[in-house]
Design a protein around this motif. Structure first.
Motif, PDB file in Angstrom:
ATOM      1  N   MET A  69       0.846  -1.179   0.000  1.00  0.00           N
ATOM      2  CA  MET A  69       0.000   0.000   0.000  1.00  0.00           C
ATOM      3  C   MET A  69       0.890   1.239   0.000  1.00  0.00           C
ATOM      4  N   ALA A  70       0.408   2.270  -0.670  1.00  0.00           N
ATOM      5  CA  ALA A  70       1.079   3.566  -0.684  1.00  0.00           C
ATOM      6  C   ALA A  70       0.047   4.633  -0.330  1.00  0.00           C
ATOM      7  N   LEU A  71       0.484   5.674   0.364  1.00  0.00           N
ATOM      8  CA  LEU A  71      -0.421   6.741   0.798  1.00  0.00           C
ATOM      9  C   LEU A  71       0.149   8.110   0.458  1.00  0.00           C
ATOM     10  N   ALA A  72      -0.749   9.037   0.140  1.00  0.00           N
ATOM     11  CA  ALA A  72      -0.392  10.449  -0.022  1.00  0.00           C
ATOM     12  C   ALA A  72      -1.584  11.266   0.454  1.00  0.00           C
ATOM     13  N   VAL A  73      -1.306  12.414   1.062  1.00  0.00           N
ATOM     14  CA  VAL A  73      -2.364  13.272   1.600  1.00  0.00           C
ATOM     15  C   VAL A  73      -2.237  14.656   0.971  1.00  0.00           C
ATOM     16  N   ASP A  74      -3.377  15.213   0.565  1.00  0.00           N
ATOM     17  CA  ASP A  74      -3.416  16.529  -0.060  1.00  0.00           C
ATOM     18  C   ASP A  74      -4.655  17.252   0.434  1.00  0.00           C
ATOM     19  N   LEU A 114       3.339   6.813  -4.537  1.00  0.00           N
ATOM     20  CA  LEU A 114       2.457   7.881  -4.999  1.00  0.00           C
ATOM     21  C   LEU A 114       3.153   9.216  -4.802  1.00  0.00           C
ATOM     22  N   ALA A 115       2.873  10.168  -5.685  1.00  0.00           N
ATOM     23  CA  ALA A 115       3.318  11.550  -5.513  1.00  0.00           C
ATOM     24  C   ALA A 115       2.222  12.445  -6.077  1.00  0.00           C
ATOM     25  N   ILE A 116       2.039  13.612  -5.468  1.00  0.00           N
ATOM     26  CA  ILE A 116       0.968  14.506  -5.904  1.00  0.00           C
ATOM     27  C   ILE A 116       1.479  15.928  -6.047  1.00  0.00           C
ATOM     28  N   ARG A 169      -0.497  19.947  -7.257  1.00  0.00           N
ATOM     29  CA  ARG A 169      -1.823  20.554  -7.279  1.00  0.00           C
ATOM     30  C   ARG A 169      -2.695  19.960  -8.386  1.00  0.00           C
ATOM     31  N   ASP A 170      -2.069  19.608  -9.527  1.00  0.00           N
ATOM     32  CA  ASP A 170      -2.821  19.151 -10.694  1.00  0.00           C
ATOM     33  C   ASP A 170      -2.700  17.670 -11.014  1.00  0.00           C
ATOM     34  N   HIS A 171      -1.648  17.015 -10.539  1.00  0.00           N
ATOM     35  CA  HIS A 171      -1.371  15.654 -10.987  1.00  0.00           C
ATOM     36  C   HIS A 171      -1.146  14.672  -9.842  1.00  0.00           C
ATOM     37  N   LEU A 172      -1.396  13.420 -10.173  1.00  0.00           N
ATOM     38  CA  LEU A 172      -1.085  12.283  -9.313  1.00  0.00           C
ATOM     39  C   LEU A 172      -0.176  11.366 -10.113  1.00  0.00           C
ATOM     40  N   ALA A 173       0.944  10.975  -9.531  1.00  0.00           N
ATOM     41  CA  ALA A 173       1.829   9.993 -10.141  1.00  0.00           C
ATOM     42  C   ALA A 173       1.739   8.709  -9.338  1.00  0.00           C
ATOM     43  N   THR A 174       1.704   7.577 -10.039  1.00  0.00           N
ATOM     44  CA  THR A 174       1.622   6.275  -9.382  1.00  0.00           C
ATOM     45  C   THR A 174       2.744   5.386  -9.903  1.00  0.00           C
TER      46      THR A 174
END
Length: 108
Positions: free
Chosen positions: A1-6, A45-47, A49-54
């Motif tokens: 599992m990977a997590l990112a918060v925005d 995961l990386a985020i 303002r406009d994009h999500l990378a997986t």
């Protein structure tokens, strides 16, 4: 599992290759959207303002538009788990790192 918060959203990558976006308000999680497309488990995961990378276990990385929830492009070159993702400060380059001991840079 990977997590990112925005802000008030939590992005969760799962071993089945899907990524779910949850809203977190009033101590409750509400599913907003699910990204599908990877054939193996999500490792990073990386985020912005406009994009999500997986990044996934099969060596693939994908870029998604956070506003429209649409797939933007696949990023290829790794042969093993993409375990690290990072956008540069102007948000036009994505660095990927993998268990194949390569670091790659992608324009998007």
């Amino acid at each position: 599992m990977a997590l990112a918060v925005d802000k008030d959203r939590i992005y969760c990558g799962y071993s089945q290759g899907n990524v779910r976006i949850y809203s977190f308000k009033n101590n409750k999680l509400t599913l907003l959207h699910e990204f599908l497309g990877h054939l193996s488990g999500i490792k990073s995961l990386a985020i912005t303002r406009d994009h999500l990378a997986t990044g996934a276990k099969d060596g693939s990385a994908r870029l998604w538009n956070k506003d429209t929830n649409e797939f933007v492009k696949s990023l290829h070159g790794h042969t093993n788990n993409v375990c690290a993702l990072s956008f540069n400060s102007d948000k036009r380059l994505l660095a990927t790192g993998a268990w194949d001991q390569k670091v790659m840079l992608f324009n998007y």
